[in-house]
Design a protein around this motif. Structure first.
Motif, PDB file in Angstrom:
ATOM      1  N   GLU A 125       0.799  -1.228   0.000  1.00 27.99           N
ATOM      2  CA  GLU A 125       0.000   0.000   0.000  1.00 27.99           C
ATOM      3  C   GLU A 125       0.833   1.281   0.000  1.00 27.99           C
ATOM      4  N   SER A 126       2.145   1.176   0.268  1.00 32.10           N
ATOM      5  CA  SER A 126       2.949   2.395   0.363  1.00 32.10           C
ATOM      6  C   SER A 126       4.416   2.046   0.175  1.00 32.10           C
ATOM      7  N   GLU A 127       5.219   3.059  -0.097  1.00 33.69           N
ATOM      8  CA  GLU A 127       6.662   2.855  -0.233  1.00 33.69           C
ATOM      9  C   GLU A 127       7.319   2.440   1.086  1.00 33.69           C
ATOM     10  N   PRO A 128       6.977   3.057   2.220  1.00 31.59           N
ATOM     11  CA  PRO A 128       7.575   2.581   3.472  1.00 31.59           C
ATOM     12  C   PRO A 128       7.263   1.112   3.751  1.00 31.59           C
ATOM     13  N   GLU A 129       6.041   0.700   3.458  1.00 37.34           N
ATOM     14  CA  GLU A 129       5.692  -0.708   3.653  1.00 37.34           C
ATOM     15  C   GLU A 129       6.528  -1.595   2.737  1.00 37.34           C
ATOM     16  N   MET A 130       6.679  -1.179   1.484  1.00 37.08           N
ATOM     17  CA  MET A 130       7.451  -1.971   0.527  1.00 37.08           C
ATOM     18  C   MET A 130       8.908  -2.099   0.968  1.00 37.08           C
ATOM     19  N   ASP A 131       9.505  -1.012   1.453  1.00 35.37           N
ATOM     20  CA  ASP A 131      10.885  -1.070   1.940  1.00 35.37           C
ATOM     21  C   ASP A 131      11.005  -2.017   3.127  1.00 35.37           C
ATOM     22  N   ALA A 132      10.041  -1.938   4.046  1.00 36.40           N
ATOM     23  CA  ALA A 132      10.069  -2.820   5.221  1.00 36.40           C
ATOM     24  C   ALA A 132       9.926  -4.276   4.802  1.00 36.40           C
ATOM     25  N   LEU A 133       9.001  -4.559   3.885  1.00 36.68           N
ATOM     26  CA  LEU A 133       8.792  -5.928   3.428  1.00 36.68           C
ATOM     27  C   LEU A 133      10.047  -6.475   2.757  1.00 36.68           C
ATOM     28  N   SER A 134      10.706  -5.653   1.961  1.00 39.37           N
ATOM     29  CA  SER A 134      11.930  -6.097   1.305  1.00 39.37           C
ATOM     30  C   SER A 134      12.999  -6.470   2.328  1.00 39.37           C
ATOM     31  N   GLU A 135      13.127  -5.664   3.368  1.00 41.71           N
ATOM     32  CA  GLU A 135      14.113  -5.954   4.408  1.00 41.71           C
ATOM     33  C   GLU A 135      13.790  -7.253   5.141  1.00 41.71           C
ATOM     34  N   ALA A 163     -15.755   3.847   1.006  1.00 41.92           N
ATOM     35  CA  ALA A 163     -15.119   4.230  -0.255  1.00 41.92           C
ATOM     36  C   ALA A 163     -13.608   4.199  -0.055  1.00 41.92           C
ATOM     37  N   THR A 164     -12.886   3.581  -0.988  1.00 40.46           N
ATOM     38  CA  THR A 164     -11.445   3.400  -0.788  1.00 40.46           C
ATOM     39  C   THR A 164     -10.605   3.820  -1.988  1.00 40.46           C
ATOM     40  N   GLY A 165     -11.236   4.344  -3.050  1.00 44.78           N
ATOM     41  CA  GLY A 165     -10.488   4.607  -4.263  1.00 44.78           C
ATOM     42  C   GLY A 165     -10.385   6.065  -4.650  1.00 44.78           C
ATOM     43  N   LYS A 166     -10.706   6.989  -3.719  1.00 41.77           N
ATOM     44  CA  LYS A 166     -10.575   8.415  -4.008  1.00 41.77           C
ATOM     45  C   LYS A 166      -9.255   8.929  -3.433  1.00 41.77           C
ATOM     46  N   SER A 167      -8.813  10.056  -3.941  1.00 46.23           N
ATOM     47  CA  SER A 167      -7.485  10.553  -3.569  1.00 46.23           C
ATOM     48  C   SER A 167      -7.371  10.849  -2.083  1.00 46.23           C
ATOM     49  N   GLU A 168      -8.498  11.202  -1.423  1.00 46.63           N
ATOM     50  CA  GLU A 168      -8.419  11.516   0.005  1.00 46.63           C
ATOM     51  C   GLU A 168      -8.449  10.277   0.893  1.00 46.63           C
ATOM     52  N   ASN A 169      -8.682   9.094   0.322  1.00 48.53           N
ATOM     53  CA  ASN A 169      -8.702   7.870   1.109  1.00 48.53           C
ATOM     54  C   ASN A 169      -7.287   7.395   1.424  1.00 48.53           C
ATOM     55  N   PHE A 171      -5.933   4.552   1.200  1.00 53.08           N
ATOM     56  CA  PHE A 171      -5.502   3.313   0.556  1.00 53.08           C
ATOM     57  C   PHE A 171      -4.691   3.567  -0.717  1.00 53.08           C
ATOM     58  N   GLY A 172      -3.632   2.781  -0.892  1.00 59.22           N
ATOM     59  CA  GLY A 172      -2.879   2.768  -2.135  1.00 59.22           C
ATOM     60  C   GLY A 172      -2.014   3.987  -2.356  1.00 59.22           C
ATOM     61  N   ILE A 173      -1.308   3.956  -3.491  1.00 52.28           N
ATOM     62  CA  ILE A 173      -0.482   5.090  -3.901  1.00 52.28           C
ATOM     63  C   ILE A 173      -1.177   5.809  -5.052  1.00 52.28           C
ATOM     64  N   PRO A 174      -1.020   7.117  -5.164  1.00 49.94           N
ATOM     65  CA  PRO A 174      -1.646   7.822  -6.282  1.00 49.94           C
ATOM     66  C   PRO A 174      -1.207   7.219  -7.609  1.00 49.94           C
ATOM     67  N   ILE A 175      -2.146   6.983  -8.486  1.00 49.55           N
ATOM     68  CA  ILE A 175      -1.818   6.283  -9.721  1.00 49.55           C
ATOM     69  C   ILE A 175      -0.842   7.068 -10.581  1.00 49.55           C
ATOM     70  N   ASP A 176      -0.826   8.397 -10.437  1.00 49.90           N
ATOM     71  CA  ASP A 176       0.114   9.178 -11.251  1.00 49.90           C
ATOM     72  C   ASP A 176       1.554   9.073 -10.743  1.00 49.90           C
ATOM     73  N   ARG A 177       1.755   8.433  -9.572  1.00 52.82           N
ATOM     74  CA  ARG A 177       3.108   8.186  -9.067  1.00 52.82           C
ATOM     75  C   ARG A 177       3.528   6.733  -9.245  1.00 52.82           C
ATOM     76  N   ALA A 178       2.661   5.944  -9.856  1.00 49.55           N
ATOM     77  CA  ALA A 178       2.889   4.505  -9.890  1.00 49.55           C
ATOM     78  C   ALA A 178       4.184   4.133 -10.605  1.00 49.55           C
ATOM     79  N   ARG A 179       4.488   4.763 -11.724  1.00 48.90           N
ATOM     80  CA  ARG A 179       5.681   4.363 -12.475  1.00 48.90           C
ATOM     81  C   ARG A 179       6.946   4.588 -11.642  1.00 48.90           C
TER      82      ARG A 179
END
Length: 421
Positions: A125-135, A163-169, A171-179
């Protein structure tokens, strides 16, 4: 469709009378229909036939061990959001390669438990989570399979709290930052990026928000593949709604949803995962309660029942509607009444319905709340020191208590009094 019907004037769960269950376990209680659970799972499974896919039941909607085993034995995967749900799925015999771990706040301990026990993927759901999981994974000499959850900023047109798919929710990373986030993931030694995850909300009764979100996911898949990522799995979430009122228009069918998936992402050659919860379990359960009193107020009648908001919190939390029907069928033309249906909890919020026109009932009569299988028992509590109520599973002409009601002594004994008192 469900398998709760009147036969000879008495409400049945499959071939068992609700009265027989009440006589055995007392009220209030939850009862689930095996046939309905399996039917609804198979509707989703059939909707994706011909595609490489896995239907993962969202355990947060109903996490009783018997229900998990029933669906797991039918081939369902499980979508879990905590260590507890993961352990429940494994204890019910679901293999790790059919368990998807979602949620915004996974701890390193939870990651380790799932990696050591076996996991299909983490929906990150986030970059900090991804870094922790990798470690954590690298420390175990493993690579964690991940999808990254993107937030497509699509309005699901549902209750604000689900509701979980709006920018103020959250959940997830903004799709425009996905790449950029996927590029970072490719540099981490402890994760293996296998796909994309999206989930925009719950109780959706219109397919268009799904269409908008999945179109964005399809475009992102093409972009990420061009960037060199091996996107081979799309987790499209869940959220398809159910008809809570018999008078409401029916939401789209799983077959319609399946066709939408084919139309929007079917050309990409990806394995498809979906995570339905409510549509599998919602109409598969009833909450059964007994009328205690009918109280005449200044300008209304209160139907006071023995179930409370601690047993079914959805009306208090979400202003949710549940049809309430008598267990003994009323004859055509029988008197009807208008009630505020309330429980015994010392809160004005302990109200299930206001101004509800329904069959006239009295003290000692049983009533059933329809569509109570999802987010009913799992959200219950012991508020006002009321013991958790039983859960019962029916299969044809058999029923079994799958979670007993604790005694007051058992409930009180869980507290520990310090030695200095």
């Amino acid at each position: 469709m469900d398998h709760f019907t009147y036969k000879d004037g008495v409400l049945h769960a499959e071939d068992v009378t609700i009265q027989a269950i009440a006589d055995c376990v007392g009220t209030p209680f939850y009862v689930y229909s095996s046939a309905t659970l399996l039917r609804h799972f198979n509707l989703f499974n059939d909707a994706l036939s011909g595609m490489d896919h896995l239907v993962c039941f969202a355990m947060k909607s109903l996490s009783n061990q018997a229900v998990i085993q029933l669906l797991g034995d039918a081939g369902a995967g499980m979508d879990v959001v905590s260590e507890g749900e993961y352990r429940r799925a494994r204890a019910a015999g679901v293999p790790g390669d059919r368990i998807v771990f979602s949620g915004v706040g996974k701890t390193r301990h939870e990651m380790r438990v799932a990696l050591e026990g076996g996991i299909r993927q983490f929906n990150v759901e986030s970059e900090p989570e991804m870094d922790a999981l990798s470690e954590v994974a690298a420390g175990l000499g493993l690579r964690a399979p991940i999808t990254i959850r993107v937030n497509p900023d699509v309005d699901a047109k549902t209750h604000a709290k689900i509701a979980t798919g709006k920018s103020e929710n959250k959940f997830g990373i903004p799709i425009d930052r996905a790449r950029a986030v996927y590029a970072h993931a490719a540099t981490l030694s402890g994760v293996d990026v296998i796909g994309i995850d999206v989930h925009i909300g719950s109780q959706l009764t219109d397919l268009e928000p799904f269409r908008a979100a999945y179109a964005k996911v399809a475009d992102l898949t093409v972009q990420l593949r061009a960037d060199g990522h091996d996107i081979r799995r799309l987790d499209l979430g869940g959220g398809l709604g159910i008809p809570y009122s018999l008078g409401n228009a029916n939401p789209p069918l799983p077959s319609d949803y399946g066709q939408l998936i084919r139309d929007t992402v079917g050309h990409l050659g990806c394995e498809i995962e979906i995570e339905p919860g409510r549509l599998i379990s919602g109409n598969a359960g009833l909450l059964v309660s007994e009328v205690i009193y009918v109280k005449q107020g200044a300008d209304r009648q209160f139907l006071i029942i023995d179930a409370g908001m601690n047993d079914l919190i959805r009306p208090a939390m979400y202003d949710a509607h549940h049809d309430i029907v008598p267990v003994i069928e009323q004859p055509t033309g029988a008197d009807r009444a208008t009630y505020d249906v309330v429980g015994p909890i010392c809160e004005s919020g302990d109200t299930f319905a206001k101004g509800r026109q329904m069959a006239q009932v009295g003290p000692g009569d049983l009533v059933a709340f329809r569509s109570a299988g999802a987010y009913g028992a799992v959200m219950s509590s012991e508020y006002n020191s009321r013991p958790m109520i039983p859960e019962v599973l029916v299969q044809r002409d058999q029923f079994a208590v799958i979670r007993p009601r604790p005694t007051f002594d058992e409930m009180i004994a869980r507290d520990t009094v310090p030695a200095w008192l």
